[in-house]
Design a protein around this motif. Structure first.
Motif, short mmCIF file in Angstrom:
data_model
loop_
_atom_site.label_atom_id
_atom_site.label_comp_id
_atom_site.label_asym_id
_atom_site.label_seq_id
_atom_site.Cartn_x
_atom_site.Cartn_y
_atom_site.Cartn_z
N LYS A 263 30.49 -11.54 20.21
CA LYS A 263 29.41 -12.08 21.03
C LYS A 263 29.85 -12.29 22.48
N GLU A 264 31.14 -12.51 22.65
CA GLU A 264 31.67 -12.73 24.00
C GLU A 264 32.96 -11.94 24.15
N ASN A 265 32.80 -10.66 24.54
CA ASN A 265 33.95 -9.78 24.74
C ASN A 265 34.93 -10.39 25.73
N PRO A 266 36.22 -10.18 25.51
CA PRO A 266 37.17 -10.55 26.56
C PRO A 266 36.90 -9.68 27.79
N THR A 267 37.01 -10.27 28.95
CA THR A 267 36.80 -9.51 30.19
C THR A 267 38.08 -8.76 30.55
N LYS A 268 37.93 -7.81 31.43
CA LYS A 268 39.09 -7.04 31.90
C LYS A 268 40.13 -7.98 32.52
N GLU A 269 39.64 -8.97 33.28
CA GLU A 269 40.54 -9.93 33.94
C GLU A 269 41.28 -10.77 32.90
N GLU A 270 40.54 -11.25 31.88
CA GLU A 270 41.19 -12.04 30.82
C GLU A 270 42.26 -11.21 30.13
N LEU A 271 41.89 -10.00 29.74
CA LEU A 271 42.83 -9.12 29.03
C LEU A 271 44.07 -8.83 29.87
N THR A 272 43.88 -8.59 31.15
CA THR A 272 45.02 -8.33 32.04
C THR A 272 45.99 -9.50 32.00
N GLY A 273 45.47 -10.71 32.12
CA GLY A 273 46.31 -11.91 32.09
C GLY A 273 46.99 -12.12 30.75
N TRP A 274 46.24 -11.91 29.67
CA TRP A 274 46.79 -12.12 28.33
C TRP A 274 47.89 -11.11 28.01
N ILE A 275 47.68 -9.87 28.40
CA ILE A 275 48.68 -8.83 28.13
C ILE A 275 49.96 -9.16 28.88
N LYS A 276 49.81 -9.56 30.14
CA LYS A 276 50.96 -9.93 30.95
C LYS A 276 51.70 -11.13 30.33
N LYS A 277 50.94 -12.13 29.93
CA LYS A 277 51.52 -13.35 29.34
C LYS A 277 52.21 -13.06 28.01
N SER A 278 51.66 -12.12 27.25
CA SER A 278 52.21 -11.82 25.92
C SER A 278 53.55 -11.09 26.00
N GLY A 279 53.73 -10.33 27.09
CA GLY A 279 54.94 -9.52 27.21
C GLY A 279 54.93 -8.29 26.31
N LEU A 280 53.79 -8.03 25.68
CA LEU A 280 53.67 -6.89 24.76
C LEU A 280 52.98 -5.71 25.45
N PRO A 281 53.21 -4.52 24.94
CA PRO A 281 52.51 -3.36 25.50
C PRO A 281 51.02 -3.45 25.19
N ILE A 282 50.21 -2.87 26.04
CA ILE A 282 48.76 -2.92 25.88
C ILE A 282 48.31 -2.34 24.53
N ALA A 283 49.04 -1.39 24.00
CA ALA A 283 48.68 -0.77 22.71
C ALA A 283 48.58 -1.81 21.59
N LYS A 284 49.35 -2.88 21.68
CA LYS A 284 49.34 -3.93 20.65
C LYS A 284 48.01 -4.69 20.61
N PHE A 285 47.21 -4.55 21.65
CA PHE A 285 45.94 -5.27 21.73
C PHE A 285 44.78 -4.49 21.10
N PHE A 286 45.06 -3.29 20.60
CA PHE A 286 44.02 -2.48 19.98
C PHE A 286 43.94 -2.74 18.48
#
Length: 119
Positions: free
Chosen positions: A36-59
Motif C-alpha cells: 500500500k505504501e511502496n518504499p520511495t527511491k530516496e528511502e531505499l537509497t538510504g536503507w541500502i547505504k545503511k545496511s552495507g549490503l549490495p542492492i541485489a539483497k533488496f530484491f
C-alpha cells in the motif's frame, strides 16, 4: 532509540511470523504495508547505504514479478539507479520483511539476528 519501521506484506507467512515475534518480544514498531505504501527511491537509497549490503539483497527473488520480468538478469546488468527505480515501482519486488532503525537495517526474518539486534 527512535521509532523502528517494520515493512511487511500482511499476507506473507514470513512477515506474519516476524510480526508475531515482534509482539511476543515487546518490540514496538511502526508497521507499514509494503503493497500500500511502496518504499520511495530516496528511502531505499538510504536503507541500502545503511545496511552495507549490495542492492541485489533488496530484491524479492522468490516473487512472481521478479520471475515474470526476468529481474535476475537485470539485477546483474542494470545501473543502481535503474534498480532503485524498479524497487520503488512496486513493493512486491522488495524483499521483506524489513526492519529499519536509526542504526541498522534487517532484511528478511532471521530470528537469531533479530533477537541480537532488537532485544
Amino acid at each position: 532509540m527512535s521509532t523502528t519501521l517494520f515493512l511487511q506484506y500482511p499476507k506473507c507467512g514470513t512477515c506474519q511470523k516476524a510480526a508475531k515475534w515482534l509482539k511476543e518480544n515487546n518490540v514496538n514498531v511502526n508497521s507499514r504495508d509494503i503493497t500500500k505504501e511502496n518504499p520511495t527511491k530516496e528511502e531505499l537509497t538510504g536503507w541500502i547505504k545503511k545496511s552495507g549490503l549490495p542492492i541485489a539483497k533488496f530484491f524479492n527473488t522468490s516473487g512472481k514479478i521478479y520471475k515474470e520480468n526476468n529481474l535476475k538478469k537485470k539485477v546483474k546488468s542494470a545501473s543502481e539507479d535503474e534498480l532503485l527505480d524498479i524497487l520503488a515501482s512496486n513493493g512486491m519486488v522488495v524483499k521483506r520483511p524489513l526492519i529499519i532503525t536509526d542504526n541498522f537495517v534487517l532484511i528478511g526474518f532471521k530470528e537469531e539476528e533479530w533477537a541480537e539486534k532488537l532485544k
